[in-house]
Design a protein around this motif. Structure first.
Motif, PDB file in Angstrom:
ATOM      1  N   ALA A  70       3.183  15.080  -1.414  1.00 17.73           N
ATOM      2  CA  ALA A  70       3.256  13.623  -1.628  1.00 17.73           C
ATOM      3  C   ALA A  70       4.166  12.976  -0.592  1.00 17.73           C
ATOM      4  O   ALA A  70       3.840  11.921  -0.025  1.00 17.73           O
ATOM      5  N   ASP A  71       5.323  13.605  -0.334  1.00 16.52           N
ATOM      6  CA  ASP A  71       6.245  13.075   0.674  1.00 16.52           C
ATOM      7  C   ASP A  71       5.612  13.102   2.067  1.00 16.52           C
ATOM      8  O   ASP A  71       5.829  12.198   2.872  1.00 16.52           O
ATOM      9  N   LEU A  90       0.848  -1.198   0.000  1.00 20.73           N
ATOM     10  CA  LEU A  90       0.000   0.000   0.000  1.00 20.73           C
ATOM     11  C   LEU A  90       0.880   1.243   0.000  1.00 20.73           C
ATOM     12  O   LEU A  90       0.602   2.222  -0.687  1.00 20.73           O
ATOM     13  N   GLN A  91       1.984   1.173   0.758  1.00 15.97           N
ATOM     14  CA  GLN A  91       2.908   2.308   0.836  1.00 15.97           C
ATOM     15  C   GLN A  91       3.523   2.616  -0.517  1.00 15.97           C
ATOM     16  O   GLN A  91       3.597   3.777  -0.922  1.00 15.97           O
ATOM     17  N   THR A  92       3.982   1.571  -1.219  1.00 17.94           N
ATOM     18  CA  THR A  92       4.577   1.757  -2.537  1.00 17.94           C
ATOM     19  C   THR A  92       3.564   2.386  -3.470  1.00 17.94           C
ATOM     20  O   THR A  92       3.868   3.317  -4.212  1.00 17.94           O
ATOM     21  N   PHE A  93       2.338   1.890  -3.398  1.00 18.35           N
ATOM     22  CA  PHE A  93       1.286   2.401  -4.255  1.00 18.35           C
ATOM     23  C   PHE A  93       1.023   3.877  -3.955  1.00 18.35           C
ATOM     24  O   PHE A  93       0.936   4.710  -4.859  1.00 18.35           O
ATOM     25  N   ALA A  94       0.933   4.204  -2.666  1.00 11.66           N
ATOM     26  CA  ALA A  94       0.663   5.579  -2.264  1.00 11.66           C
ATOM     27  C   ALA A  94       1.809   6.482  -2.703  1.00 11.66           C
ATOM     28  O   ALA A  94       1.591   7.594  -3.176  1.00 11.66           O
ATOM     29  N   GLY A 120       1.689   6.772  -6.517  1.00  8.56           N
ATOM     30  CA  GLY A 120       0.410   7.370  -6.841  1.00  8.56           C
ATOM     31  C   GLY A 120       0.447   8.867  -6.624  1.00  8.56           C
ATOM     32  O   GLY A 120       0.075   9.648  -7.503  1.00  8.56           O
ATOM     33  N   CYS A 121       0.934   9.294  -5.467  1.00  9.22           N
ATOM     34  CA  CYS A 121       0.967  10.719  -5.142  1.00  9.22           C
ATOM     35  C   CYS A 121       1.996  11.450  -5.996  1.00  9.22           C
ATOM     36  O   CYS A 121       1.746  12.550  -6.466  1.00  9.22           O
ATOM     37  N   HIS A 122       3.153  10.844  -6.191  1.00 11.28           N
ATOM     38  CA  HIS A 122       4.208  11.538  -6.912  1.00 11.28           C
ATOM     39  C   HIS A 122       3.898  11.707  -8.394  1.00 11.28           C
ATOM     40  O   HIS A 122       4.329  12.663  -9.008  1.00 11.28           O
ATOM     41  N   PHE A 123       3.146  10.761  -8.977  1.00  7.76           N
ATOM     42  CA  PHE A 123       2.880  10.855 -10.411  1.00  7.76           C
ATOM     43  C   PHE A 123       1.447  11.254 -10.743  1.00  7.76           C
ATOM     44  O   PHE A 123       1.221  11.912 -11.744  1.00  7.76           O
TER      45      PHE A 123
END
Ligand SMILES: [Zn+2]
Length: 102
Positions: free
Chosen positions: A94-95, A2-6, A9-12
């Motif tokens: 995002a960060d 979920l973390q990788t996705f978030a 997801g947020c950065h792009f």
């Protein structure tokens, strides 16, 4: 997972949403400039280890300090640097989301 996705997801996706909403006619250009805001992650190269999934970038890396963040917000004001500023502020948001998920 979920973390990788978030993270990605947020950065792009966040810059993409902003580009499509506010820069309809030239969203591709706007998106590219905002994605370039990702370059501030180069300051991670100064840290050891370079990548630590359990470390919060905000306040740790020099380009993620509160002083740098103030500068990014300031960049949003003049029209000429607004896109760059927006990209950087979105990157910080995002960060921040990343950090809150830790
Ligand atoms: Zn970052």
């Amino acid at each position: 997972m979920l973390q990788t996705f978030a993270h990605y997801g947020c950065h792009f996706l966040l810059p993409l949403v902003v580009a499509l909403l506010f820069y309809k006619s030239n969203w591709k250009y706007a998106y590219l400039v905002m994605i370039a805001g990702m370059l501030i992650d180069l300051d991670h190269l100064l840290a050891t280890p370079i990548f630590d999934p359990n470390r919060c970038s905000i306040g740790f890396h020099p380009l993620h300090s509160s002083f740098a963040i103030l500068f990014y917000i300031f960049l949003c004001v003049p029209k000429t640097s607004r896109l760059v500023g927006l990209g950087l502020v979105i990157h910080i948001i995002a960060d921040t989301i990343d950090c809150s998920l830790m």
